[in-house]
Design a protein around this motif. Structure first.
Motif, PDB file in Angstrom:
ATOM      1  N   ASP A  21     -16.667   1.910   6.269  1.00 41.57           N
ATOM      2  CA  ASP A  21     -17.075   1.336   5.041  1.00 41.57           C
ATOM      3  C   ASP A  21     -17.028   0.123   5.216  1.00 41.57           C
ATOM      4  OD1 ASP A  21     -16.579   4.402   4.119  1.00 41.57           O
ATOM      5  OD2 ASP A  21     -14.357   3.616   3.639  1.00 41.57           O
ATOM      6  N   HIS A  70       1.213  -1.024  -0.286  1.00 41.42           N
ATOM      7  CA  HIS A  70       0.242  -0.173   0.122  1.00 41.42           C
ATOM      8  C   HIS A  70       1.385   1.353  -0.021  1.00 41.42           C
ATOM      9  CE1 HIS A  70      -3.107   2.802   1.320  1.00 41.42           C
ATOM     10  NE2 HIS A  70      -4.266   1.885   1.465  1.00 41.42           N
ATOM     11  N   ASP A  94      -6.904  13.137   7.146  1.00 43.87           N
ATOM     12  CA  ASP A  94      -6.442  13.055   5.964  1.00 43.87           C
ATOM     13  C   ASP A  94      -6.320  11.999   4.964  1.00 43.87           C
ATOM     14  OD1 ASP A  94      -7.886  15.893   6.738  1.00 43.87           O
ATOM     15  OD2 ASP A  94      -5.778  16.953   6.435  1.00 43.87           O
ATOM     16  N   ASP A  95      -4.999  11.589   5.217  1.00 41.53           N
ATOM     17  CA  ASP A  95      -4.570  10.528   4.814  1.00 41.53           C
ATOM     18  C   ASP A  95      -5.573   9.083   4.375  1.00 41.53           C
ATOM     19  OD1 ASP A  95      -2.106  11.011   4.110  1.00 41.53           O
ATOM     20  OD2 ASP A  95      -2.035  10.564   6.331  1.00 41.53           O
ATOM     21  N   ALA A 149      -8.270   9.997   3.214  1.00 39.55           N
ATOM     22  CA  ALA A 149      -9.752  10.100   2.341  1.00 39.55           C
ATOM     23  C   ALA A 149      -9.606   9.395   1.101  1.00 39.55           C
ATOM     24  CB  ALA A 149      -9.499  11.631   2.205  1.00 39.55           C
ATOM     25  N   GLY A 150     -10.719   8.807   0.898  1.00 36.01           N
ATOM     26  CA  GLY A 150     -10.568   8.046  -0.247  1.00 36.01           C
ATOM     27  C   GLY A 150      -9.917   7.169  -0.045  1.00 36.01           C
ATOM     28  N   GLU A 151      -9.491   6.280   1.142  1.00 35.33           N
ATOM     29  CA  GLU A 151      -9.205   4.931   1.009  1.00 35.33           C
ATOM     30  C   GLU A 151     -10.493   3.764   1.516  1.00 35.33           C
ATOM     31  OE1 GLU A 151      -6.471   3.283   1.316  1.00 35.33           O
ATOM     32  OE2 GLU A 151      -5.476   5.192   0.548  1.00 35.33           O
ATOM     33  N   THR A 152     -10.617   2.695   1.818  1.00 39.15           N
ATOM     34  CA  THR A 152     -11.640   2.056   2.219  1.00 39.15           C
ATOM     35  C   THR A 152     -11.580   1.563   3.561  1.00 39.15           C
ATOM     36  OG1 THR A 152     -12.317   1.128  -0.136  1.00 39.15           O
ATOM     37  CG2 THR A 152     -12.745   0.016   2.186  1.00 39.15           C
ATOM     38  N   ARG A 171     -13.078   8.763  13.666  1.00 36.33           N
ATOM     39  CA  ARG A 171     -13.728   8.402  12.270  1.00 36.33           C
ATOM     40  C   ARG A 171     -15.132   8.439  12.493  1.00 36.33           C
ATOM     41  NH1 ARG A 171     -12.239   8.043   7.514  1.00 36.33           N
ATOM     42  NH2 ARG A 171     -13.936   6.483   6.859  1.00 36.33           N
TER      43      ARG A 171
END
Length: 283
Positions: A207, A174, A185-186, A188-191, A203
């Motif tokens: 998901d 990864h 912020d890291d 963001a966009g991760e599952t 958080r």
């Protein structure tokens, strides 16, 4: 020897300093000196070798300390056990653990409880992964250690047992695996997967979840997503296919707290809560 004489002798033997002994016992240094002098006259031996710079146990004093300390400790355990029995703090306390490692990491709490309640046996059980309150809900344990805060209906959050930072578990390939730290912020966009009953402290609901912890680690290693975990995971669940990246300094920690059914705190549960408060506060 009177009880106070024993306490003064034992404390001086440990501190080897009249002033510190007096401070611990909340008496004057002259009282300490007078008591030791009286004991030495009564026994006809020197218990402490004293100079202007140091205080040391004499050979006779060292032997007396070993015998008196052992006897004093047995008496104290007997008194503690009698008091606990009088309060009804005896029997078995069943403890559910969301994270089994807490039995070791929060060892000072459980050690203090055992010392204060020698009539109680502690029995630990691993709680369910997807529902760590399952054993408590079913009445199979008396109290559970879980990731706070506890806001489910019918349950009461108790005191803190242990606090630790958070790491992010990622697959070795990864992109975040190469980072020295990560931030919120890291993500963001991760599952983002959830481990246990709660999301990471900073958080919303993640998901995805997994049926077991083994399944979770397998999915993360396969690159299916990432998961925030308590920092002890880096030691207890290290594997070549995973990297545990610390969250940046200042990120909220994981707080392991006691939890019991509301209105069902037994004397044993209350004693464990008191031990936790004392151990964590250092008092």
């Amino acid at each position: 020897m009177e009880r106070r004489d024993i306490e003064i002798f034992l404390t001086l033997a440990e501190e080897l300093h009249f002033g510190r002994t007096a401070d611990r016992l909340l008496i004057s240094p002259s009282r300490v000196s007078q008591t030791i002098a009286n004991l030495e006259r009564r026994f006809g031996v020197t218990l402490f070798d004293r100079t202007s710079r140091r205080v040391e146990l004499s050979p006779v004093g060292a032997a007396l300390y070993a015998d008196v300390r052992a006897g004093h400790d047995r008496i104290q355990r007997g008194i503690t056990a009698a008091i606990a029995a009088g309060r009804g703090v005896v029997g078995t306390l069943r403890i559910g653990l969301e994270a089994p490692a807490i039995a070791e990491l929060a060892g000072p709490v459980f050690d203090r409880f055992r010392a204060e309640n020698p009539g109680v046996e502690l029995v630990f059980r691993e709680a369910g992964f997807s529902d760590p309150l399952d054993l408590l809900r079913a009445g199979e344990v008396d109290v559970t250690v879980t990731n706070g805060p506890v806001d489910e209906d019918g349950f009461q959050e108790g005191p803190l047992l242990y606090s630790e930072p958070v790491v992010l578990a990622v697959g070795r390939e990864h992109p975040l695996a190469a980072c020295s730290t990560v931030s919120v912020d890291d993500l963001a966009g991760e599952t983002v997967f959830r481990a246990g009953r709660r999301a990471a402290p900073y958080r919303p609901e993640p998901d995805r979840t997994a049926p077991t912890f083994l399944d979770l680690l397998t999915l993360i290693a396969a690159g299916e997503g990432v998961v925030p975990l308590a920092a002890h995971a880096a030691d207890y669940f290290a594997r070549p296919s995973l990297v545990m990246v610390p969250f940046e300094e200042g990120s909220p920690p994981v707080r392991w707290v006691l939890c019991w059914k509301r209105g069902q705190a037994t004397a044993r549960v209350a004693a464990l809560a008191a031990a936790a408060r004392g151990a964590v506060s250092g008092r």
